[in-house]
Scaffold this motif. Structure first.
Motif, PDB file in Angstrom:
ATOM      1  N   ASP A 170      56.769  -9.724 -52.171  1.00  0.00           N
ATOM      2  CA  ASP A 170      55.848  -9.985 -53.290  1.00  0.00           C
ATOM      3  C   ASP A 170      54.484 -10.403 -52.770  1.00  0.00           C
ATOM      4  O   ASP A 170      53.446 -10.013 -53.338  1.00  0.00           O
ATOM      5  CB  ASP A 170      56.417 -11.080 -54.202  1.00  0.00           C
ATOM      6  N   GLY A 171      54.475 -11.193 -51.706  1.00  0.00           N
ATOM      7  CA  GLY A 171      53.194 -11.587 -51.119  1.00  0.00           C
ATOM      8  C   GLY A 171      52.432 -10.393 -50.573  1.00  0.00           C
ATOM      9  O   GLY A 171      51.212 -10.272 -50.743  1.00  0.00           O
ATOM     10  N   PHE A 172      53.156  -9.484 -49.909  1.00  0.00           N
ATOM     11  CA  PHE A 172      52.513  -8.271 -49.406  1.00  0.00           C
ATOM     12  C   PHE A 172      51.963  -7.425 -50.560  1.00  0.00           C
ATOM     13  O   PHE A 172      50.844  -6.901 -50.490  1.00  0.00           O
ATOM     14  CB  PHE A 172      53.507  -7.445 -48.589  1.00  0.00           C
ATOM     15  N   LEU A 173      52.757  -7.288 -51.635  1.00  0.00           N
ATOM     16  CA  LEU A 173      52.284  -6.499 -52.786  1.00  0.00           C
ATOM     17  C   LEU A 173      51.008  -7.084 -53.371  1.00  0.00           C
ATOM     18  O   LEU A 173      50.101  -6.342 -53.775  1.00  0.00           O
ATOM     19  CB  LEU A 173      53.370  -6.430 -53.859  1.00  0.00           C
ATOM     20  N   ALA A 174      50.932  -8.404 -53.417  1.00  0.00           N
ATOM     21  CA  ALA A 174      49.718  -9.041 -53.938  1.00  0.00           C
ATOM     22  C   ALA A 174      48.513  -8.682 -53.079  1.00  0.00           C
ATOM     23  O   ALA A 174      47.421  -8.388 -53.594  1.00  0.00           O
ATOM     24  CB  ALA A 174      49.910 -10.553 -53.995  1.00  0.00           C
ATOM     25  N   GLU A 175      48.704  -8.678 -51.754  1.00  0.00           N
ATOM     26  CA  GLU A 175      47.608  -8.305 -50.854  1.00  0.00           C
ATOM     27  C   GLU A 175      47.210  -6.843 -51.050  1.00  0.00           C
ATOM     28  O   GLU A 175      46.011  -6.502 -51.048  1.00  0.00           O
ATOM     29  CB  GLU A 175      48.031  -8.549 -49.406  1.00  0.00           C
ATOM     30  N   LEU A 176      48.213  -5.968 -51.219  1.00  0.00           N
ATOM     31  CA  LEU A 176      47.918  -4.553 -51.401  1.00  0.00           C
ATOM     32  C   LEU A 176      47.204  -4.305 -52.726  1.00  0.00           C
ATOM     33  O   LEU A 176      46.233  -3.538 -52.783  1.00  0.00           O
ATOM     34  CB  LEU A 176      49.217  -3.745 -51.322  1.00  0.00           C
ATOM     35  N   ARG A 177      47.679  -4.952 -53.785  1.00  0.00           N
ATOM     36  CA  ARG A 177      47.006  -4.800 -55.086  1.00  0.00           C
ATOM     37  C   ARG A 177      45.545  -5.254 -55.002  1.00  0.00           C
ATOM     38  O   ARG A 177      44.647  -4.602 -55.549  1.00  0.00           O
ATOM     39  CB  ARG A 177      47.741  -5.617 -56.156  1.00  0.00           C
TER      40      ARG A 177
END
Length: 277
Positions: free
Chosen positions: A262-269
């Motif tokens: 989820d943390g990675f997805l936040a960075e990608l978004r």
């Protein structure tokens, strides 16, 4: 061999032999793989009309990711009684004779039917990662798999196979990369381009695992390079070059996928939104 007096059961329990299934043994010096176990099951255990199927069929077609000692998936036509057999996972379903082929002298579900069963039996990440491999090797064409699903409209599972095909990509080069791409897409983010080549004035600069070229955002899966300890450093130098081309490159590891996706997805978004504006 015991019945013929060539060996005793005590001898079979020695280190000279390795048990594959009940009453099925192999020379312990034989190089063993999941494909070897599939061949043994097909030759010595399967009834007429049954076939190696699912992930085991994919392994026979060359897909990676199935460990040697994992149970062998087999498909038995509805109405035919077979099993249970230790070491086999026995599935029962309608199975047309045209959906079975001989591959290396082993009765196996044909590639389209194999994809159907993968979609029904496996979590979607695993199903897509395996279909990616079959498509990359030219075993299946994704359009043909989609057509196979549409011919079964109304049967339970046809939509699931279509979803697997929509998520699949013949350009994927590794199982972790496939799983990463699927997770990104299931999270609602735009589909990335696989193995995108970055160029400068027509000359090669670098190739990245996943990319959104119009936004100059890339994602790299950092794996463990057991066969080449210098590969990681070469990859970092390669990615440093594209940073000079004004790319944002995000890295994700197996640990991050497991513990902080989820943390990675936040960075990608954030990266995609920043570049979109």
């Amino acid at each position: 061999m015991v019945a013929r007096g060539l060996l005793t059961r005590t001898e079979l329990r020695s280190k000279a032999w390795r048990q594959l299934f009940r009453d099925v043994y192999a020379d312990s010096h034989l190089a063993m793989s999941h494909r070897t176990r599939c061949r043994a099951a097909a030759r010595l255990l399967l009834p007429d009309g049954a076939a190696v199927a699912g992930r085991s069929a994919a392994a026979l077609f060359g897909a990676r990711g199935v460990d040697t000692d994992e149970p062998v998936d087999v498909l038995v036509p509805t109405g035919q009684r077979f099993g249970p057999v230790s070491g086999l996972v026995v599935h029962t379903a309608n199975l047309g004779s045209d959906e079975i082929m001989l591959h290396d002298n082993v009765p196996v579900t044909n590639p389209q039917r194999t994809c159907w069963d993968l979609a029904q039996w496996c979590p979607i990440e695993e199903a897509v990662a395996t279909v990616d491999q079959l498509a990359a090797r030219g075993v299946v064409l994704l359009d043909e798999v989609a057509a196979f699903a549409r011919r079964r409209v109304g049967l339970r599972g046809w939509r699931r196979l279509l979803r697997v095909v929509e998520l699949a990509d013949a350009g994927a080069e590794s199982i972790p990369e496939s799983r990463l791409r699927v997770r990104i897409m299931l999270a609602g983010l735009p589909r990335p381009v696989t193995q995108f080549v970055v160029t400068r004035r027509g000359r090669f600069v670098a190739r990245v695992d996943l990319a959104w070229p119009e936004l100059r955002v890339a994602v790299e899966y950092d794996g463990l390079w057991h066969d080449d300890p210098e590969q990681f450093h070469r990859d970092r130098r390669r990615l440093n070059r594209i940073l000079g081309e004004d790319w944002i490159v995000l890295h994700v590891t197996a640990k991050r996928m497991r513990d902080d996706f989820d943390g990675f997805l936040a960075e990608l978004r954030h990266a995609l939104a920043h570049r979109a504006h």
